[in-house]
Design a protein around this motif. Structure first.
Motif, PDB file in Angstrom:
ATOM      1  N   ALA A  26       0.889   0.956   4.963  1.00 57.48           N
ATOM      2  CA  ALA A  26       0.756   0.025   3.838  1.00 57.48           C
ATOM      3  C   ALA A  26       0.234  -1.328   4.317  1.00 57.48           C
ATOM      4  N   LYS A  27       0.752  -1.803   5.430  1.00 58.27           N
ATOM      5  CA  LYS A  27       0.271  -3.078   5.970  1.00 58.27           C
ATOM      6  C   LYS A  27      -1.195  -2.978   6.372  1.00 58.27           C
ATOM      7  N   ASN A  28      -1.581  -1.864   6.990  1.00 54.63           N
ATOM      8  CA  ASN A  28      -2.986  -1.669   7.373  1.00 54.63           C
ATOM      9  C   ASN A  28      -3.907  -1.659   6.165  1.00 54.63           C
ATOM     10  N   LEU A  29      -3.401  -1.158   5.047  1.00 52.33           N
ATOM     11  CA  LEU A  29      -4.195  -1.080   3.822  1.00 52.33           C
ATOM     12  C   LEU A  29      -4.038  -2.322   2.940  1.00 52.33           C
ATOM     13  N   ASP A  30      -3.275  -3.303   3.423  1.00 53.32           N
ATOM     14  CA  ASP A  30      -3.045  -4.553   2.683  1.00 53.32           C
ATOM     15  C   ASP A  30      -2.353  -4.310   1.346  1.00 53.32           C
ATOM     16  N   LEU A  31      -1.337  -3.443   1.367  1.00 53.11           N
ATOM     17  CA  LEU A  31      -0.529  -3.166   0.186  1.00 53.11           C
ATOM     18  C   LEU A  31       0.813  -3.883   0.303  1.00 53.11           C
ATOM     19  N   PHE A  32       1.442  -4.116  -0.829  1.00 56.87           N
ATOM     20  CA  PHE A  32       2.745  -4.759  -0.885  1.00 56.87           C
ATOM     21  C   PHE A  32       3.733  -3.825  -1.562  1.00 56.87           C
ATOM     22  N   THR A  53      -7.258   1.525  -2.837  1.00 54.44           N
ATOM     23  CA  THR A  53      -6.416   1.459  -1.643  1.00 54.44           C
ATOM     24  C   THR A  53      -5.118   2.224  -1.859  1.00 54.44           C
ATOM     25  N   ILE A  54      -4.539   2.105  -3.038  1.00 54.63           N
ATOM     26  CA  ILE A  54      -3.318   2.856  -3.348  1.00 54.63           C
ATOM     27  C   ILE A  54      -3.611   4.356  -3.326  1.00 54.63           C
ATOM     28  N   GLU A  55      -4.764   4.768  -3.795  1.00 56.59           N
ATOM     29  CA  GLU A  55      -5.116   6.188  -3.743  1.00 56.59           C
ATOM     30  C   GLU A  55      -5.187   6.682  -2.301  1.00 56.59           C
ATOM     31  N   LYS A  56      -5.685   5.854  -1.378  1.00 56.20           N
ATOM     32  CA  LYS A  56      -5.690   6.212   0.053  1.00 56.20           C
ATOM     33  C   LYS A  56      -4.253   6.347   0.565  1.00 56.20           C
ATOM     34  N   MET A  57      -3.380   5.437   0.127  1.00 55.36           N
ATOM     35  CA  MET A  57      -1.978   5.496   0.543  1.00 55.36           C
ATOM     36  C   MET A  57      -1.324   6.767   0.030  1.00 55.36           C
TER      37      MET A  57
END
Length: 91
Positions: A26-32, A53-57
């Motif tokens: 999540a940090k690598n993808l800049d998610l919170f 980005t959420i879809e990648k997560m």
């Protein structure tokens, strides 16, 4: 466009570094948001960020870290709230 998802992941997802690996990804993808283990053996997480980005997560969550064996994932799409300033491990 920013979105929010609430996720429940089942299978062999506890005791295999799923939470810490989720935080790293999540940090690598800049998610919170946050991630935690549930008493029933599942992992629960909330992610906020850009839709692509959420879809990648979510793709990553379907597999998880090396020793995990994901058998199911429930995704609840929610309205973006902007509640988080970082990604947290919860107990």
């Amino acid at each position: 466009m920013n979105i929010r998802v609430h996720v429940f992941i089942s299978g062999k997802v506890q005791g295999v570094f799923f939470r810490s690996s989720t935080k790293d990804m999540a940090k690598n993808l800049d998610l919170f948001g946050w991630v935690r283990n549930l008493a029933d053996g599942r992992v629960e997480a909330v992610f906020e960020g850009k839709k692509d980005t959420i879809e990648k997560m979510l793709e990553w969550c379907r597999v998880g870290p090396e020793y995990a064996r994901v058998t199911g994932i429930e995704v609840i799409w929610e309205e973006f709230k902007g509640d988080f300033k970082e990604f947290l491990l919860r107990r």
